[in-house]
Design a protein around this motif. Structure first.
Motif, PDB file in Angstrom:
ATOM      1  N   UNK A  59      23.239 100.259 -19.815  1.00 62.41           N
ATOM      2  CA  UNK A  59      22.778 100.605 -20.975  1.00 62.41           C
ATOM      3  C   UNK A  59      24.032 101.000 -21.695  1.00 62.41           C
ATOM      4  N   UNK A  60      23.910 100.604 -23.063  1.00 58.22           N
ATOM      5  CA  UNK A  60      24.928 100.888 -24.006  1.00 58.22           C
ATOM      6  C   UNK A  60      24.073 101.778 -25.174  1.00 58.22           C
ATOM      7  N   UNK A  73      24.133 106.667 -34.007  1.00 56.65           N
ATOM      8  CA  UNK A  73      25.333 106.110 -34.581  1.00 56.65           C
ATOM      9  C   UNK A  73      25.054 105.151 -35.770  1.00 56.65           C
ATOM     10  N   UNK A  74      26.166 105.069 -36.740  1.00 52.83           N
ATOM     11  CA  UNK A  74      25.843 104.373 -37.697  1.00 52.83           C
ATOM     12  C   UNK A  74      25.637 102.807 -37.362  1.00 52.83           C
ATOM     13  N   UNK A  75      25.069 101.967 -38.142  1.00 49.21           N
ATOM     14  CA  UNK A  75      24.554 100.725 -38.059  1.00 49.21           C
ATOM     15  C   UNK A  75      25.826  99.869 -37.546  1.00 49.21           C
ATOM     16  N   UNK A  79      25.850  97.518 -34.295  1.00 49.63           N
ATOM     17  CA  UNK A  79      26.088  96.027 -33.947  1.00 49.63           C
ATOM     18  C   UNK A  79      27.180  95.727 -33.162  1.00 49.63           C
ATOM     19  N   UNK A  80      28.113  96.517 -32.960  1.00 50.27           N
ATOM     20  CA  UNK A  80      29.208  96.598 -31.898  1.00 50.27           C
ATOM     21  C   UNK A  80      28.762  96.623 -30.546  1.00 50.27           C
ATOM     22  N   UNK A  81      27.853  97.506 -30.396  1.00 49.78           N
ATOM     23  CA  UNK A  81      27.248  97.796 -29.039  1.00 49.78           C
ATOM     24  C   UNK A  81      26.431  96.650 -28.751  1.00 49.78           C
ATOM     25  N   UNK A  82      25.717  95.901 -29.580  1.00 50.49           N
ATOM     26  CA  UNK A  82      25.118  94.621 -29.567  1.00 50.49           C
ATOM     27  C   UNK A  82      26.010  93.459 -29.121  1.00 50.49           C
ATOM     28  N   UNK A  83      27.105  93.276 -29.828  1.00 48.37           N
ATOM     29  CA  UNK A  83      27.914  92.478 -29.394  1.00 48.37           C
ATOM     30  C   UNK A  83      28.374  92.682 -27.981  1.00 48.37           C
ATOM     31  N   UNK A  84      28.817  93.725 -27.564  1.00 44.38           N
ATOM     32  CA  UNK A  84      29.270  94.110 -26.377  1.00 44.38           C
ATOM     33  C   UNK A  84      28.346  93.764 -25.226  1.00 44.38           C
ATOM     34  N   UNK A  85      27.032  94.091 -25.364  1.00 49.78           N
ATOM     35  CA  UNK A  85      26.063  93.686 -24.354  1.00 49.78           C
ATOM     36  C   UNK A  85      25.794  92.430 -24.272  1.00 49.78           C
ATOM     37  N   UNK A  86      26.098  91.650 -25.395  1.00 50.29           N
ATOM     38  CA  UNK A  86      25.763  90.167 -25.099  1.00 50.29           C
ATOM     39  C   UNK A  86      26.830  89.588 -24.275  1.00 50.29           C
ATOM     40  N   UNK A 150      17.267 104.108 -28.745  1.00 45.57           N
ATOM     41  CA  UNK A 150      18.302 104.744 -27.910  1.00 45.57           C
ATOM     42  C   UNK A 150      19.447 103.969 -27.510  1.00 45.57           C
ATOM     43  N   UNK A 151      19.278 102.593 -27.429  1.00 45.09           N
ATOM     44  CA  UNK A 151      20.299 101.634 -27.030  1.00 45.09           C
ATOM     45  C   UNK A 151      19.859 100.058 -26.598  1.00 45.09           C
ATOM     46  N   UNK A 152      21.090  99.691 -26.036  1.00 40.10           N
ATOM     47  CA  UNK A 152      20.598  98.222 -25.528  1.00 40.10           C
ATOM     48  C   UNK A 152      20.674  98.091 -24.080  1.00 40.10           C
TER      49      UNK A 152
END
Length: 198
Positions: A59-60, A73-75, A79-86, A150-152
């Motif tokens: 999870x991130x 967090x701010x959007x 978005x950075x978390x989503x990129x990292x999880x990809x 809550x996260x990805x």
């Protein structure tokens, strides 16, 4: 009931305990020599274990705790978390050792929690949208990246043997921690009230 102040104090105590536990146990290597005997005994005493669905996850989180309050967090960070999880998902598809990636990437990994194991039917905090995904998965199957407030998450459904092996690991680590704690307590100098007064 419990007040907000009591809840915050409890969270602080749990945080200190986890840090102490991790410091004591982090270098401990579990010996699985007796696992087969443990497994047979465990499933004999817990036949319902075969009815559960057991999940490991990466999870991130899209939030942090500030003054014991959850702050989202701010959007742009989301978005950075989503990129990292990809990117992590790409590694997951190329790596057979899911647990290794849990330890490297998951925001909530700790030595005490270990494999980030939950039984979705024993854990009332497991998000409903994740339960719906897991119920459609087979053992050893890995999900795609799942987005929640809550996260990805990336989920892996694990089989019963893995679940019982984690129960064995936690049991062995707990025994070691208790033994070390008893040694520490027995070797500690206790200061009494009379000592303080003197």
């Amino acid at each position: 009931g419990i007040t907000d102040e009591q809840l915050r104090d409890s969270m602080k105590e749990n945080h200190y305990y986890e840090k102490f536990y991790e410091a004591v146990t982090k270098n401990f290597k579990v010996d699985y020599t007796d696992f087969d005997e443990f497994y047979d005994d465990y499933v004999a005493k817990n036949p319902n274990v075969f009815e559960g669905i057991y999940v490991s996850h990466i999870v991130r989180k899209n939030y942090k705790f500030q003054d014991n309050e959850r702050v989202y967090f701010e959007q742009d960070i989301v978005d950075d978390n989503k990129s990292e999880m990809d990117k992590i998902y790409t590694e997951v598809t190329a790596n057979d050792d899911f647990q290794e990636l849990v330890e490297e990437y998951s925001d909530d990994y700790s030595e005490e929690v270990g494999i980030n194991f939950v039984s979705i039917y024993d854990n009332t905090t497991f998000p409903e949208e994740l339960v719906e995904v897991v119920e459609g998965m087979e053992p050893n199957e890995v999900s795609k990246v799942i987005s929640t407030k809550e996260g990805f998450y990336i989920l892996k459904v694990l089989d019963v043997v893995d679940y019982v092996k984690e129960a064995y690991r936690r049991n062995e680590v707990s025994k070691m921690f208790y033994d070390e704690y008893q040694k520490w307590k027995n070797n500690s100098t206790v200061i009494t009230n009379s000592d303080v007064r003197d």
